[in-house]
Design an enzyme around this catalytic site. Structure first.
Site, mmCIF file in Angstrom:
data_model
loop_
_atom_site.group_PDB
_atom_site.id
_atom_site.type_symbol
_atom_site.label_atom_id
_atom_site.label_comp_id
_atom_site.label_asym_id
_atom_site.label_seq_id
_atom_site.Cartn_x
_atom_site.Cartn_y
_atom_site.Cartn_z
ATOM 1 N N HIS A 186 0.830 -1.201 0.000
ATOM 2 C CA HIS A 186 0.000 0.000 0.000
ATOM 3 C C HIS A 186 0.871 1.260 0.000
ATOM 4 O O HIS A 186 0.463 2.292 -0.542
ATOM 5 C CB HIS A 186 -0.917 0.028 1.233
ATOM 6 N N ASP A 256 -4.850 -5.748 -8.068
ATOM 7 C CA ASP A 256 -5.001 -5.070 -6.788
ATOM 8 C C ASP A 256 -5.184 -3.577 -7.082
ATOM 9 O O ASP A 256 -5.095 -3.134 -8.241
ATOM 10 C CB ASP A 256 -3.781 -5.346 -5.898
#
Length: 352
Positions: A186, A256
């Site tokens: 992330h 993702d």
């Protein structure tokens, strides 16, 4: 690009709040939008969530409504009747004490998870995590079942059985491995320097062993430099050659989130989306970009349309079929009926 020209709706987007605004409605009706991903900010209570999803599906009946709802610390809805599900590591720990009890508990968890979400209109949760617990991943941690790929595979399959009983598909993640790298994709681009042979012999084994039962797979924003210079989600080597070719996976592949730091290796959000689609992803996720007007979402929708016209990417009928295959075949039980259903009540009793 007109709706009639589109064979493929690859983009999964989010919405800003607990109700749809004019921008949300416009984007959900865009022919390239195929999915909606929900977050905790979209939740006030079950009635509100159910109404939000119903309005979205009234605008787009084929919309695939999704959420990251695994149990443990990754569970978007936790109040107004939603069961607090265990982290997957709890099931792995139970396995070490009583393996057969653990498989039943995993099926119960999958059934409760799927049935509660479906009662509100959600079609798919991005679960199970089949990463191995190497003990040093900043982001996986107790989201993993176990260190042993065999235990992970059997518990994941049991959880997937429970999802199936609730009428929900599944999504194994993060291919081929997120548990070994230390960094969190992330906020950084993790690197896993192991050889292809080492990864396939250990972390990627669940994808081989679950190749006929996984509905979908989400690749990791991780670089495996001994295999490819690009992160797995942007790599034809990983997706076309290994996942589909070598392991025989037939289901849908989701990227993702393209807004994560680990996706920046592919360039801009549009370049990342094009790289993912051209590498073999069927759908691409853009998360948390609908806030503050949502200009990045509009830019990606416009950019994908222009890229198709310029032949930089072409809609894919097979990808669209895989997206539609994830839609539940049977209607869900309404919440009040579910609460009194014997199978659901039994599953609650079998949770660890």
């Amino acid at each position: 690009m007109t709706a009639d020209a589109v064979l493929h709706a690859p983009l999964v987007i989010d919405v800003a709040g607990t109700e749809l605004d004019a921008n949300d409605r416009r984007r959900l009706q865009h022919p390239l939008t195929g999915g909606l991903i929900l977050f905790t900010r979209n939740w006030r209570d079950r009635q509100q969530l159910t109404a939000l999803i119903a309005e979205a599906k009234a605008l787009r009946p084929d919309l695939l409504v999704t959420v990251d709802h695994e149990g443990g610390r990754v569970q978007r809805f936790r109040t107004d009747g939603f069961t607090h599900l265990p982290a997957m590591r709890v099931l792995g720990e139970l396995w070490m004490r009583d393996a057969m009890r653990a498989t039943d508990a995993a099926t119960a968890a999958g059934y409760v998870l799927g049935a509660e979400l479906r009662a509100c209109g959600v079609d798919l949760s991005y679960t199970p995590v089949v990463d191995l617990d190497h003990g040093h991943s900043q982001v996986i941690g107790d989201r993993a079942f176990h260190r042993d790929a065999r235990v992970v595979t059997l518990l994941a399959k049991s959880l997937m059985h429970g999802l199936l009983l609730a009428g929900m598909g599944n999504c194994g993640k993060h291919f081929p491995a997120h548990g070994y790298a230390t960094a969190d994709s992330h906020v950084a681009l993790p690197v896993d320097k192991r050889s292809l042979k080492a990864i396939l012999a250990d972390d990627a084994r669940p994808y081989e062993w679950l190749s006929t039962s996984l509905s979908a797979v989400m690749p990791a924003h991780i670089v495996y430099p001994k295999v490819d210079a690009m992160p797995a989600g942007f790599s034809p080597r990983w997706l076309r050659d290994i996942l589909r070719g070598q392991l025989g996976f037939q289901g849908a592949i989701f990227s993702d989130d393209l807004s994560m730091a680990g996706a920046r290796a592919a360039g801009s959000t549009l370049e990342g989306a094009l790289a993912a689609l051209n590498a073999g992803c069927d759908m691409v996720l853009l998360c948390n970009q609908s806030l503050n007007g949502g200009a990045p979402v509009d830019a990606l929708l416009d950019g994908l349309s222009q890229a198709a016209e310029q032949d930089r990417w072409q809609p894919n009928a097979d990808s669209e079929a895989r997206r539609l295959d994830l839609m539940p075949l049977l209607p869900p039980l309404p919440w009040d009926e579910l609460m009194h259903q014997p199978a659901y009540r039994h599953a609650l009793e079998r949770l660890p």
